[in-house]
Design an enzyme around this catalytic site. Structure first.
Site, PDB file in Angstrom:
ATOM      1  N   TYR A  24       1.392   1.910  -3.536  1.00  0.00           N
ATOM      2  CA  TYR A  24       2.234   2.873  -2.810  1.00  0.00           C
ATOM      3  C   TYR A  24       3.147   3.701  -3.711  1.00  0.00           C
ATOM      4  O   TYR A  24       3.892   4.545  -3.210  1.00  0.00           O
ATOM      5  CB  TYR A  24       3.072   2.133  -1.757  1.00  0.00           C
ATOM      6  CG  TYR A  24       2.216   1.418  -0.734  1.00  0.00           C
ATOM      7  CD1 TYR A  24       1.376   2.134   0.113  1.00  0.00           C
ATOM      8  CD2 TYR A  24       2.229   0.025  -0.613  1.00  0.00           C
ATOM      9  CE1 TYR A  24       0.574   1.489   1.040  1.00  0.00           C
ATOM     10  CE2 TYR A  24       1.442  -0.632   0.314  1.00  0.00           C
ATOM     11  CZ  TYR A  24       0.619   0.105   1.132  1.00  0.00           C
ATOM     12  OH  TYR A  24      -0.182  -0.534   2.059  1.00  0.00           O
ATOM     13  N   ASN A  76       2.962   8.612   9.746  1.00  0.00           N
ATOM     14  CA  ASN A  76       2.312   7.543   9.009  1.00  0.00           C
ATOM     15  C   ASN A  76       2.531   6.287   9.855  1.00  0.00           C
ATOM     16  O   ASN A  76       3.594   5.665   9.799  1.00  0.00           O
ATOM     17  CB  ASN A  76       2.918   7.361   7.618  1.00  0.00           C
ATOM     18  CG  ASN A  76       2.178   6.275   6.831  1.00  0.00           C
ATOM     19  OD1 ASN A  76       1.418   5.497   7.408  1.00  0.00           O
ATOM     20  ND2 ASN A  76       2.406   6.217   5.531  1.00  0.00           N
ATOM     21  N   ASP A  89      -2.040   7.098  22.854  1.00  0.00           N
ATOM     22  CA  ASP A  89      -1.812   7.727  24.162  1.00  0.00           C
ATOM     23  C   ASP A  89      -0.605   8.658  24.126  1.00  0.00           C
ATOM     24  O   ASP A  89      -0.644   9.749  24.706  1.00  0.00           O
ATOM     25  CB  ASP A  89      -1.619   6.654  25.243  1.00  0.00           C
ATOM     26  CG  ASP A  89      -2.925   5.955  25.593  1.00  0.00           C
ATOM     27  OD1 ASP A  89      -4.000   6.533  25.318  1.00  0.00           O
ATOM     28  OD2 ASP A  89      -2.876   4.834  26.126  1.00  0.00           O
ATOM     29  N   HIS A 102      -1.484   8.899   5.232  1.00  0.00           N
ATOM     30  CA  HIS A 102      -1.424   7.587   4.587  1.00  0.00           C
ATOM     31  C   HIS A 102      -1.220   7.810   3.094  1.00  0.00           C
ATOM     32  O   HIS A 102      -1.890   8.659   2.494  1.00  0.00           O
ATOM     33  CB  HIS A 102      -2.705   6.783   4.826  1.00  0.00           C
ATOM     34  CG  HIS A 102      -2.930   6.515   6.278  1.00  0.00           C
ATOM     35  ND1 HIS A 102      -2.240   5.550   6.956  1.00  0.00           N
ATOM     36  CD2 HIS A 102      -3.726   7.135   7.181  1.00  0.00           C
ATOM     37  CE1 HIS A 102      -2.605   5.570   8.228  1.00  0.00           C
ATOM     38  NE2 HIS A 102      -3.509   6.526   8.393  1.00  0.00           N
ATOM     39  N   ARG A 113      -8.712  -1.487   7.376  1.00  0.00           N
ATOM     40  CA  ARG A 113      -7.750  -0.375   7.338  1.00  0.00           C
ATOM     41  C   ARG A 113      -8.402   0.957   7.687  1.00  0.00           C
ATOM     42  O   ARG A 113      -7.737   1.977   7.839  1.00  0.00           O
ATOM     43  CB  ARG A 113      -7.133  -0.243   5.939  1.00  0.00           C
ATOM     44  CG  ARG A 113      -6.255  -1.413   5.579  1.00  0.00           C
ATOM     45  CD  ARG A 113      -5.501  -1.168   4.288  1.00  0.00           C
ATOM     46  NE  ARG A 113      -4.971  -2.423   3.799  1.00  0.00           N
ATOM     47  CZ  ARG A 113      -3.816  -2.960   4.184  1.00  0.00           C
ATOM     48  NH1 ARG A 113      -3.036  -2.329   5.041  1.00  0.00           N
ATOM     49  NH2 ARG A 113      -3.418  -4.128   3.710  1.00  0.00           N
TER      50      ARG A 113
HETATM   51  O1  CA2 Z   1      -1.219   3.975   2.878  1.00  0.00           O
HETATM   52  C1  CA2 Z   1      -0.443   4.022   3.827  1.00  0.00           C
HETATM   53  O2  CA2 Z   1       0.431   4.864   3.945  1.00  0.00           O
HETATM   54  C2  CA2 Z   1      -0.534   2.942   4.900  1.00  0.00           C
HETATM   55  O3  CA2 Z   1      -0.294   3.556   6.161  1.00  0.00           O
HETATM   56  C3  CA2 Z   1       0.566   1.935   4.587  1.00  0.00           C
HETATM   57  C4  CA2 Z   1       0.552   0.713   5.500  1.00  0.00           C
HETATM   58  C5  CA2 Z   1      -0.837   0.098   5.585  1.00  0.00           C
HETATM   59  O4  CA2 Z   1      -0.838  -0.914   6.571  1.00  0.00           O
HETATM   60  C6  CA2 Z   1      -1.893   1.140   5.942  1.00  0.00           C
HETATM   61  O5  CA2 Z   1      -3.167   0.521   5.945  1.00  0.00           O
HETATM   62  C7  CA2 Z   1      -1.891   2.274   4.947  1.00  0.00           C
HETATM   63  C8  CA2 Z   1       1.521  -0.342   4.980  1.00  0.00           C
HETATM   64  C9  CA2 Z   1       2.931   0.127   4.881  1.00  0.00           C
HETATM   65  C10 CA2 Z   1       3.734  -0.908   4.154  1.00  0.00           C
HETATM   66  O6  CA2 Z   1       4.358  -0.284   3.062  1.00  0.00           O
HETATM   67  C11 CA2 Z   1       4.820  -1.033   2.030  1.00  0.00           C
HETATM   68  C12 CA2 Z   1       5.367  -0.344   0.997  1.00  0.00           C
HETATM   69  C13 CA2 Z   1       5.844  -1.026  -0.102  1.00  0.00           C
HETATM   70  C14 CA2 Z   1       5.773  -2.401  -0.136  1.00  0.00           C
HETATM   71  C15 CA2 Z   1       5.228  -3.093   0.905  1.00  0.00           C
HETATM   72  C16 CA2 Z   1       4.749  -2.405   2.005  1.00  0.00           C
END
Ligand code: CA2
Length: 149
Positions: A24, A76, A89, A102, A113
């Site tokens: 991320y 997101n 919805d 994302h 995912r």
């Molecule tokens: O890639 C993305 O933006 C996601 O939406 C992020 C979600 C994940 O469940 C999707 O599959 C893809 C997870 C968000 C959690 O974000 C974190 C950031 C830093 C550390 C831990 C979690």
């Protein structure tokens, strides 16, 4: 008056910049907000930027965005992407364009995912550009809105 775009963020995105930097990146959610504000300003748009860990809150905010006649919505949905018919919805009830973002490339990760309920209501989907995806989403929305005038 400037047109408003809502940028909504789902669960655990408050942790951005604190863990999993390989997936991320290192930017915090506050930095993502700043990026959205700067990008929106460049296009003469105003941003309302929010994050929550609660599904119902996201639904309330989508309904609020609709009631406020926003120009567009960037979302997101994070972990709710693959589970929430209720968010789908709420988004389907919106007339304004929706862009799903994302940070990571969800198609290059675990299979679970890859299926997004939200994509059904999205005019566009951006993934894999890191936090720049938010700026791209706002720029894309601005182009869509401009094309309408
Ligand atoms: O890639 C993305 O933006 C996601 O939406 C992020 C979600 C994940 O469940 C999707 O599959 C893809 C997870 C968000 C959690 O974000 C974190 C950031 C830093 C550390 C831990 C979690």
């Amino acid at each position: 008056m400037a047109k408003t775009v809502y940028v909504l963020n789902g669960p655990n995105l408050n942790l951005l910049g604190t863990r999993e930097p390989k997936i991320y990146g290192r930017a915090t959610l506050a930095e993502v907000e700043k990026l959205c504000q700067t990008t929106a300003q460049r296009h003469g748009l105003t941003v309302v930027f929010r994050q929550t860990n609660h599904e119902g809150k996201i639904i309330d905010w989508i309904n609020e965005a609709r009631a406020e006649n926003v120009a567009g919505l960037v979302i997101n949905p994070a972990g709710f992407t693959t589970t929430s018919v209720a968010i789908l919805d709420a988004l389907l009830a919106m007339e304004a364009p929706v862009v799903e973002v994302h940070i990571s490339n969800i198609h290059a990760r675990e299979e679970f995912r890859r299926h997004s309920y939200v994509s059904k209501a999205a005019r566009a989907v951006i993934c894999g550009f890191g936090i720049d995806g938010y700026a791209l989403a706002i720029t894309g929305l601005a182009a869509m809105l401009g094309a309408k005038e």
